[in-house]
Design a protein around this motif. Sequence first.
Motif, short mmCIF file in Angstrom:
data_model
loop_
_atom_site.label_atom_id
_atom_site.label_comp_id
_atom_site.label_asym_id
_atom_site.label_seq_id
_atom_site.Cartn_x
_atom_site.Cartn_y
_atom_site.Cartn_z
N SER A 340 0.83 -1.21 0.00
CA SER A 340 0.00 0.00 0.00
C SER A 340 0.86 1.26 0.00
O SER A 340 0.52 2.26 -0.65
CB SER A 340 -0.93 0.00 1.22
OG SER A 340 -0.21 -0.25 2.41
N ASP A 433 -0.78 -3.49 5.44
CA ASP A 433 -1.67 -3.79 4.30
C ASP A 433 -2.97 -4.43 4.79
O ASP A 433 -4.06 -4.11 4.31
CB ASP A 433 -0.96 -4.70 3.31
CG ASP A 433 0.21 -4.03 2.63
OD1 ASP A 433 0.04 -2.94 2.09
OD2 ASP A 433 1.32 -4.60 2.66
N HIS A 436 -5.27 -1.88 6.09
CA HIS A 436 -5.93 -1.11 5.03
C HIS A 436 -7.10 -1.90 4.44
O HIS A 436 -8.16 -1.34 4.14
CB HIS A 436 -4.91 -0.75 3.93
CG HIS A 436 -4.09 0.45 4.25
ND1 HIS A 436 -3.05 0.42 5.15
CD2 HIS A 436 -4.17 1.74 3.80
CE1 HIS A 436 -2.52 1.64 5.24
NE2 HIS A 436 -3.18 2.45 4.43
N TRP A 444 -2.61 5.02 3.09
CA TRP A 444 -1.92 4.60 1.87
C TRP A 444 -2.92 4.00 0.88
O TRP A 444 -4.13 4.05 1.09
CB TRP A 444 -0.79 3.62 2.20
CG TRP A 444 0.25 4.21 3.10
CD1 TRP A 444 0.63 5.52 3.18
CD2 TRP A 444 1.03 3.50 4.07
NE1 TRP A 444 1.60 5.68 4.14
CE2 TRP A 444 1.88 4.48 4.70
CE3 TRP A 444 1.13 2.17 4.49
CZ2 TRP A 444 2.78 4.13 5.70
CZ3 TRP A 444 2.02 1.83 5.47
CH2 TRP A 444 2.84 2.80 6.07
N GLU A 445 -2.44 3.36 -0.16
CA GLU A 445 -3.26 2.88 -1.27
C GLU A 445 -3.85 1.50 -0.97
O GLU A 445 -3.16 0.49 -1.00
CB GLU A 445 -2.40 2.82 -2.55
CG GLU A 445 -3.11 2.33 -3.77
CD GLU A 445 -4.35 3.14 -4.08
OE1 GLU A 445 -5.46 2.56 -4.00
OE2 GLU A 445 -4.21 4.34 -4.39
N ARG A 446 -5.16 1.47 -0.68
CA ARG A 446 -5.82 0.22 -0.30
C ARG A 446 -5.83 -0.80 -1.43
O ARG A 446 -5.72 -2.01 -1.18
CB ARG A 446 -7.26 0.51 0.15
CG ARG A 446 -8.01 -0.73 0.64
CD ARG A 446 -9.47 -0.43 0.93
NE ARG A 446 -10.13 -1.57 1.55
CZ ARG A 446 -10.61 -2.62 0.89
NH1 ARG A 446 -10.48 -2.67 -0.44
NH2 ARG A 446 -11.20 -3.62 1.52
N ALA A 449 -2.92 -3.09 -1.43
CA ALA A 449 -2.97 -4.02 -0.31
C ALA A 449 -3.90 -5.19 -0.62
O ALA A 449 -3.56 -6.36 -0.37
CB ALA A 449 -3.42 -3.30 0.95
#
Length: 668
Positions: A340, A433, A436, A444-446, A449
């Motif tokens: 993520s 991760d 998430h 952060w970027e799901r 993850a």
Amino acid sequence: MTLPYLLGIDTGGTYTDAVLYSETQGILAKAKALTTRHDLAIGISEALGKVIETSGVSVEAIGLVSLSTTLATNALVEGQGGRAGLVMIGFGPDDLKRDGLADALGSDPVIYLSGGHDVHGTETPLDLSPLEQALPELSRTVSSFAVAGYFAVRNPAHENRVRDFIRDHCCLPVTCSHELSSKLGGPRRALTTLLNARLVSMIDRLVGACEDFLTRRGIDAPLMVVRGDGALISATEARLRPIETILSGPAASLVGARHLTGLADAVVSDIGGTTTDVAILEGGRPRLDADGAVVGGYRTMVEAVAMRTYGLGGDSEVRIDDRSMNARIDLGPRRLVPLSLAATLHGRPVIDILERQLRAAHMGRHDGRLAVRTGVPDHLAAGLAAQETALFARIGSEPVALDQLMTATSQLATLDRLVARGLVHICGITPSDAMHVLGRQGQWEREAAELGLRLAMRRKNGAGQPIAASPEDLAGRIIDRLTRQSAEVILSAVLPEAGLADVDPARSLLIDHALRREAGIVRFSLSLDRPLVGLGASAPVYYPAIGDMLSVACEVPADADVANAVGAVVGRVRATVTVFVTSPEDGVFILSGAGDGRRFTDEEKAFDAARERASAGALEHARQNGSVDAVLALVEEIDAPEIDGSRKLVEARFIATASGRPRLAHGE
């Protein structure tokens, strides 16, 4: 007159935290930024810039800047650091077998020189010729030198000569063992010196990044660094003795925990991205480890908080053993860059790699794993073997999938060596991760993850079934495992205090029954005799379950996320100097330590000189570290037993400690 404001910084493995603190108003502002390991100045500038702008305080009003860090601790836990050349004076190859020195040395070069001294400081002639022959090549393949001489704490002359010789012939930093410890035990002192040498460039870059920011923003205030025992030292001192900063972050967290909770007695557990650090507060002060801090499996000669550091954190590697009927999940000790976070830093290419692997008909061995350069300066790659150089050249500043990078199984070991040198990061799934995917973290970027967990779900257990029913199911199991391992490491840290050092919580059936609350005719339970304080940015999401598993009241203070930065600014300067007096023969007394050796024929005169040297040295050391009002305490330990009816002096130790507040700019 208004007291100056205090600026606290904590640079961890994942985040850099900053606080602006007032002794009368408390925390005025706090901020976080990602730690940018390739260029620490970026993360430091972002965090400090945010906190100054949020507070609205004028930079002219800042009177002290203090820094704590887990970078040195993390480097030792993860086996990272620069390549160092070890020079052993008066020692032989067999000495490497003691105190884990050979394991710590690994493939780094070692040079043996004849020389050294005995316990009373008498020398064996020093032969520099092996160093003269090796130095031209060594100076091109190492980043620093460590020098350890036999009984150098009694007479450092040979270490100083070797240091000066190296400095005259190359520009690399040199650390001498007598500069770090006054304790006997040559191999362990050599180990401490070796680790110090490996950390020099890392701490130098950190301190330099802070100084550059302060200069750019016009902040004219002393810069201090938290030592491993919670005391403050000057930035200059930290650069020379970076080993003093191991457990700096954890020590600051203890000071911060005491300040934020008001608790005098507690078990403090600080979870970061790389490590979990556990220590005990007793009577309002951290317990110190008189035998030396243990980090990364090595017992050093650094006096620090009695802290147990474990390779377990939010960014720990998720390891899945799918050979059993129910796949087993274990975490750490290695830190990975969470997928993520990798996608946040590097964008769509990370997602594209994971989607490509997920579309493949068959699961790949390296699915969900990527490699990327850390971005450290090129000179830190000195001394790589040919196969390491070739693999390193194929890894760039953008992540590359391991299934495209690796062409042979043997390259895994090569990649691991690049990671250990701090040159390459591995990206993969971590508890962060999982959080998430579960919606408990969202910075952060799901999507990355979830893709990573979907790739992991393709694995089958020993019964041929998928290891999880959904990404959420797998994420829940990862977090359950983090809870259980966290409970185990806390117990591992405190059981020795109860005389149960031989009990391994990860293997004990009774502890397993107690933690799982196993039903049956006999029910086992356990708890702690004091509250658990959870610290760290992720403490609010992890520690309630950990406290519940341990059946203990758990307190997570409101500013748990910046406890280290708070601890950095509320500490004090403390300096200790030890001077020795020994008697090699009747009527002769040798003073050594903290300077050149001196010979006396009167015991009391030798003792008076030792008291004066220790006291003056401690006060001067405290003054050099910025203390303005140091108070002196002197402890005398005299070992003089009666032998055949007469008193025989074996050794007298005079230990002077000076402590006081750091000097503030624009203030007192």
